[in-house]
Enzyme design. Structure first.
Site, mmCIF file in Angstrom:
data_model
loop_
_atom_site.group_PDB
_atom_site.id
_atom_site.type_symbol
_atom_site.label_atom_id
_atom_site.label_comp_id
_atom_site.label_asym_id
_atom_site.label_seq_id
_atom_site.Cartn_x
_atom_site.Cartn_y
_atom_site.Cartn_z
ATOM 1 N N CYS A 91 -15.157 -1.596 -0.183
ATOM 2 C CA CYS A 91 -13.660 -2.083 -0.250
ATOM 3 C C CYS A 91 -13.708 -3.350 -0.990
ATOM 4 O O CYS A 91 -14.755 -3.836 -1.301
ATOM 5 C CB CYS A 91 -13.106 -2.303 1.210
ATOM 6 N N ALA A 92 -12.543 -3.638 -1.284
ATOM 7 C CA ALA A 92 -12.393 -5.040 -2.075
ATOM 8 C C ALA A 92 -12.730 -6.224 -1.028
ATOM 9 O O ALA A 92 -12.974 -5.943 0.106
ATOM 10 C CB ALA A 92 -10.907 -5.070 -2.354
ATOM 11 N N HIS B 123 -2.990 2.177 7.366
ATOM 12 C CA HIS B 123 -3.165 1.070 7.057
ATOM 13 C C HIS B 123 -1.433 0.403 6.483
ATOM 14 O O HIS B 123 -0.633 1.206 6.374
ATOM 15 C CB HIS B 123 -4.051 0.890 5.778
ATOM 16 N N ASN C 30 3.393 2.300 4.214
ATOM 17 C CA ASN C 30 3.743 3.700 3.667
ATOM 18 C C ASN C 30 2.911 4.777 4.473
ATOM 19 O O ASN C 30 1.543 4.779 4.295
ATOM 20 C CB ASN C 30 3.398 3.828 2.243
ATOM 21 N N HIS D 48 -10.829 6.688 11.092
ATOM 22 C CA HIS D 48 -10.125 7.662 10.306
ATOM 23 C C HIS D 48 -8.533 8.472 10.630
ATOM 24 O O HIS D 48 -7.822 8.344 10.204
ATOM 25 C CB HIS D 48 -10.850 8.597 9.315
#
Length: 344
Positions: free
Chosen positions: A59-60, A178, A165, A125
């Site tokens: 990830c970032a 998320h 979203n 997940h």
């Protein structure tokens, strides 16, 4: 339930200053509304992705996690977006940039400074927001609060938008649960229009438009501190707003007790929508107050959380006119969801 012979009706939204056409002739029975698609067609409950526990290095950079000192037992991570719409790595522009040398062209802009973050709501997940306990949903809300407070220290940031979203057709690029936070150097036009509309209502009536919106036939559920309603001029079928019972202007003033309470009613609302509407794609947005407001503005600014299940398509009329067509009256949507039983 609405009569099959109910005539169309135009309603004005006093919060957002827009008109909505309610046209029941365009729809089947309100109780028959169901999503026709899997919101996450490529989702496999046994798959893993960069948001899953153990994949943190994919990830970032991380901003913070909860619990704060956790390692492999984290519950929530707030990270930078790997593909940000705005850049935190450039200098904020203090002046407008002309698009060309002609100062009378009317074309102006700012450099793309801002923040775009991701809130990973669960390390697993297959676990989605309504699967969490109310206190766990509350922790997600407190993560929003913490990040908003951090962003408020940046003088160039004028407004923060929290949104989620759910489902590919609602704009989600990852099926792992998320939400996102964007911090902008400007106040968006829709936010300005909302504040102006709230002020107009307050100037005319002396009352907050959202404090006045809780008509009995529009209420879905109530908790100690919050109420969920189908808004009087909802733009979409089964749209729901969750708002504080007591007048409050800033979402980030939420305390721990109220976060758990809000987590409970948000979980309940999402579960009812999923059950009644066949797990539809949806968006939710937190509409809060800009950072820079005067004390005289606070009596008419009331924050709320808006949930919009994606059951219809916005067409040319809506785009061209700014008016929406809704085939389901909010009184009918509220009654259906209010009477729906959801097991613990």
């Amino acid at each position: 339930m609405a009569s099959p012979n109910r005539i169309p009706e135009l309603r004005k939204d006093p919060v957002n200053n827009r008109w909505v056409i309610f046209s029941p002739a365009r729809a089947r029975r309100p109780s028959d509304f169901k999503s026709k698609q899997n919101p996450n067609p490529n989702s496999n409950p046994h798959s893993e992705c960069p948001f899953c526990i153990g994949h943190e290095k994919e990830c970032a950079p991380e901003i913070f996690r909860s619990p704060e000192n956790s390692t492999f037992d984290w519950k929530i991570r707030v990270i930078q977006n790997l593909y940000p719409a705005l850049s935190r790595d450039i200098e904020p522009a203090s002046v407008l940039l002309k698009s060309d040398s002609d100062s009378d062209s009317g074309r102006v802009g700012l450099n793309g400074f801002g923040f775009h973050d991701v809130v990973i709501e669960s390390p697993v997940h297959s676990v989605h927001l309504p699967d969490l306990l109310p206190v766990e949903v509350g922790d997600v809300l407190l993560a929003y609060k913490k990040r908003i407070e951090q962003l408020s220290s940046c003088d160039s940031i004028k407004y923060v938008q929290v949104f989620k979203n759910h489902g590919a057709s609602a704009g989600a690029s990852m099926s792992h649960s998320h939400s996102q936070i964007m911090a902008l150097p400007v106040i968006p036009p829709t936010v300005s229009a909302r504040l102006n509309s709230m002020k107009e209502h307050f100037d005319q009536t002396g009352k907050c438009s959202l404090c006045e919106s809780r008509f009995e036939n529009l209420v879905v559920d109530e908790s100690t501190h919050f109420v969920s309603i189908a808004p009087f001029a909802s733009t979409s079928p089964f749209e729901i707003w969750i708002l504080p019972q007591a007048h409050s202007s800033h979402f980030h003033e939420l305390d721990s007790d109220k976060a758990v309470d809000l987590g409970g009613i948000l979980k309940l609302t999402l579960r009812k929508m999923s059950l009644q509407l066949n797990n539809p794609p949806y968006n939710f947005m937190i509409h809060s107050c800009p950072f820079e407001v005067t004390p005289s503005q606070l009596p008419y600014i009331h924050w709320y959380l808006q949930i919009v299940p994606q059951l219809t398509v916005v067409g040319g009329f809506e785009m061209g006119s700014g008016c929406y067509i809704n085939p389901v009256f909010p009184e009918d949507a509220a009654k259906i969801l209010r009477e729906l039983s959801v097991s613990d």
